[in-house]
Design a protein around this motif. Structure first.
Motif, PDB file in Angstrom:
ATOM      1  N   GLU A   1       0.833  -1.205   0.000  1.00 56.23           N
ATOM      2  CA  GLU A   1       0.000   0.000   0.000  1.00 56.23           C
ATOM      3  C   GLU A   1       0.874   1.264   0.000  1.00 56.23           C
ATOM      4  O   GLU A   1       0.534   2.254  -0.643  1.00 56.23           O
ATOM      5  CB  GLU A   1      -0.939   0.005   1.206  1.00 56.23           C
ATOM      6  N   GLU A  45      -5.800   4.440   1.714  1.00 59.38           N
ATOM      7  CA  GLU A  45      -4.661   3.519   1.891  1.00 59.38           C
ATOM      8  C   GLU A  45      -3.825   3.906   3.110  1.00 59.38           C
ATOM      9  O   GLU A  45      -3.273   3.048   3.790  1.00 59.38           O
ATOM     10  CB  GLU A  45      -3.769   3.481   0.639  1.00 59.38           C
ATOM     11  N   GLU A  81     -11.820  -1.106  -0.572  1.00 56.24           N
ATOM     12  CA  GLU A  81     -11.049  -1.542  -1.737  1.00 56.24           C
ATOM     13  C   GLU A  81     -11.925  -1.745  -2.970  1.00 56.24           C
ATOM     14  O   GLU A  81     -11.443  -1.650  -4.098  1.00 56.24           O
ATOM     15  CB  GLU A  81     -10.280  -2.838  -1.432  1.00 56.24           C
ATOM     16  N   HIS A 119     -11.608  -3.108   5.035  1.00 53.27           N
ATOM     17  CA  HIS A 119     -10.739  -3.125   3.862  1.00 53.27           C
ATOM     18  C   HIS A 119     -11.497  -3.539   2.611  1.00 53.27           C
ATOM     19  O   HIS A 119     -11.360  -2.915   1.550  1.00 53.27           O
ATOM     20  CB  HIS A 119      -9.528  -4.044   4.116  1.00 53.27           C
ATOM     21  N   HIS A 125      -5.654   2.480   5.948  1.00 52.10           N
ATOM     22  CA  HIS A 125      -5.519   1.010   5.973  1.00 52.10           C
ATOM     23  C   HIS A 125      -4.162   0.604   6.535  1.00 52.10           C
ATOM     24  O   HIS A 125      -4.073  -0.274   7.378  1.00 52.10           O
ATOM     25  CB  HIS A 125      -5.643   0.412   4.565  1.00 52.10           C
TER      26      HIS A 125
HETATM   27 FE   LIG Z   1      -5.998  -0.795   1.224  1.00 47.77          FE
END
Ligand SMILES: [Fe+2]
Ligand SMILES: [Fe+2]
Length: 299
Positions: A85, A116, A196, A192, A119
């Motif tokens: 990421e 991201e 995503e 996620h 995340h």
């Molecule tokens: Fe991600």
């Protein structure tokens, strides 16, 4: 020329994704129950997505030892997640420089960079809580990603992002639905997967706009990058250091995973989910198909 699928124009796609982001974005710092300890006697990820599931090594392990293996495997996947990421964020930020600063296309790229970032922050915090990993990958694969970062073109960045996101998505969907695993793992997988899905649409539709216009030689190079990419992901997923921390013989375990029919079938199923789109994009060529095959995959 490849057959061009009709996709909405950039601004339409980005506008829809920005609206969806406003409705369904998560702050893992708030959403996850960080103070709750790990549940005892509970797998960290579904057993059936363990790289050794069903092998003689797995069958010889106690339940506690299997749980410990899933703990180390989750740490490995999270560490890998932070690595790729961070790579994507760098590539996306670099390519965004060329976007019209007034465009929704740029605003969505910045939104994705924000996603991201959250995340990887979540993965990093989970790594600390797991108290396992991170593990180093082999020099060849690390060099390959350094080259990808340094030399990537915009289509290559999107191809790489989409392909890794598809694999993560397929595996995390299995985890998200498994009510027997650690609740914190499930919460992280769910966040996620939801966010995503937008990234994949952004990359996929952009590739359908850009790739049909590329010269054949560049398409061939992208096709080869994807084919070699699957090998990199597969190797990182069974990195020997992870098995060592799980108390197994690292070489023997990595070898057993490489030929584990259950694990290979699971990976092939992930590949089957996205390979039709890559085929439609003209990114499965006779040469790249041979590389897929040499690494044990059919496309
Ligand atoms: Fe991600
Ligand atoms: Fe993403």
């Amino acid at each position: 020329m490849t057959r061009a699928r009709t996709v909405p124009d950039r601004e339409t796609t980005a506008g829809k994704l920005l609206a969806a982001s406003r409705k369904h974005s998560f702050d893992p710092e708030i959403e996850l129950d960080w103070a709750v300890p790990w549940e005892p006697d509970t797998f960290f990820a579904p057993e059936q997505i363990s790289s050794l599931y069903g092998t003689p090594i797995w069958n010889g392990l106690s339940r506690d030892h299997r749980i410990e293996l899933t703990r180390c495997e989750l740490a490995n996947n999270l560490g890998f997640g932070v690595w790729v990421e961070t790579l994507f964020v760098q590539m996306l930020a670099r390519h965004s420089l060329g976007f019209d600063p007034r465009s929704a296309h740029l605003r969505y790229a910045l939104t994705e960079i924000g996603d991201e970032t959250r995340h990887s922050g979540m993965f990093s915090r989970l790594l600390v809580k797991l108290d396992r990993g991170p593990y180093t990958y082999n020099l060849v694969d690390r060099t390959a990603t350094d080259l990808l970062r340094a030399l990537s073109t915009e289509p290559l960045a999107f191809v790489a992002v989409l392909f890794v996101e598809e694999i993560f998505d397929a595996l995390q969907r299995i985890g998200m639905r498994d009510e027997t695993i650690q609740p914190l793992s499930r919460q992280a997988f769910r966040i996620h997967v939801v966010e995503e899905a937008r990234h994949m649409r952004y990359a996929r539709e952009e590739l359908f706009r850009v790739i049909p216009r590329l010269p054949r030689v560049r398409r061939e190079a992208l096709a080869l990058a994807v084919a070699f990419g699957i090998g990199l992901v597969e190797r990182c997923w069974r990195t020997p250091a992870m098995y060592a921390e799980a108390g197994l013989d690292p070489r023997e375990a990595a070898r057993a995973a490489a030929t584990n029919p259950a694990w290979r079938t699971l990976l092939q199923e992930c590949v089957d989910r996205f390979s039709p789109v890559y085929d439609e994009l003209g990114l499965i060529t006779p040469v790249s198909r041979a590389v897929w095959r040499a690494q044990g995959f059919t496309v």
